[in-house]
Design a protein around this motif. Structure first.
Motif, short mmCIF file in Angstrom:
data_model
loop_
_atom_site.label_atom_id
_atom_site.label_comp_id
_atom_site.label_asym_id
_atom_site.label_seq_id
_atom_site.Cartn_x
_atom_site.Cartn_y
_atom_site.Cartn_z
N LEU A 30 -5.40 -1.76 -7.05
CA LEU A 30 -5.70 -1.92 -5.63
C LEU A 30 -5.52 -3.37 -5.18
O LEU A 30 -5.01 -3.63 -4.09
N TYR A 41 -1.40 6.43 -2.52
CA TYR A 41 -1.73 6.04 -1.15
C TYR A 41 -0.73 6.70 -0.22
O TYR A 41 0.46 6.39 -0.25
N LEU A 57 -5.17 -3.61 -1.22
CA LEU A 57 -6.10 -2.62 -0.69
C LEU A 57 -7.55 -2.96 -1.05
O LEU A 57 -8.32 -2.11 -1.47
N SER A 112 0.82 -1.21 0.00
CA SER A 112 0.00 0.00 0.00
C SER A 112 0.85 1.26 0.00
O SER A 112 0.52 2.24 -0.67
N ASP A 113 1.98 1.25 0.71
CA ASP A 113 2.79 2.47 0.79
C ASP A 113 3.58 2.76 -0.49
O ASP A 113 4.18 3.82 -0.61
N LEU A 152 -6.25 6.53 0.45
CA LEU A 152 -6.12 6.49 -1.00
C LEU A 152 -6.56 7.85 -1.53
O LEU A 152 -7.64 8.33 -1.22
N HIS A 183 -1.91 -4.24 -4.68
CA HIS A 183 -1.31 -3.59 -3.52
C HIS A 183 -1.99 -3.97 -2.21
O HIS A 183 -1.71 -3.38 -1.16
N LEU A 233 2.00 2.51 -3.54
CA LEU A 233 0.99 2.76 -4.57
C LEU A 233 1.12 4.19 -5.08
O LEU A 233 0.90 5.14 -4.33
#
Length: 134
Positions: A50, A88, A55, A23-24, A93, A53, A26
């Motif tokens: 998403l 993100y 999410l 996520s970090d 997001l 990643h 993205l």
């Protein structure tokens, strides 16, 4: 004739470790034509991004926003293209859409008077310009 091989880019170092999507990390952007099929393309790309990643918890809300923004922009903005950005940061997001709609010169309250505020939107960590109570 001059040797052009020196103009080729150097390959990435092999000692750089491969990092799977998280996520970090993205940070994606893409440009779409201002056409009727663009919202579907944007939704499909957003789902894939998403999912890769991890999410899934914000997927439904993000796909809804990413589909609606180009749909409105493609109908109302005078551009041939729209630009979508997904980032993100700070546990949220961020979805941004750029088009050629001119920046407003009147006070921001003018738009707010013509548009009812969004409330009760399924945000779940999704923040955007004028979306989800921002």
């Amino acid at each position: 004739m001059a040797d052009r091989s020196s103009l080729c880019p150097v390959a990435a170092p092999v000692d750089r470790p491969f990092a799977p999507p998280a996520s970090d990390t993205l940070a994606y952007s893409f440009t779409l034509p201002a056409a009727p099929q663009s919202p579907a393309i944007a939704r499909s790309a957003t789902r894939a991004i998403l999912r890769s990643h991890g999410l899934d918890d914000v997927m439904d809300a993000a796909v809804q926003v990413v589909g609606e923004l180009p749909a409105c922009s493609c109908r109302l903005a005078p551009a041939a293209e729209v630009y979508v950005s997904l980032r993100y940061r700070d546990d949220a997001l961020r979805v941004v859409l750029y088009d050629t709609h001119p920046r407003h010169t009147h006070p921001p309250a003018g738009c707010g008077l013509r548009r009812p505020p969004l409330s009760g939107a399924p945000c779940s960590g999704l923040r955007g310009q004028g979306l989800c109570g921002d």
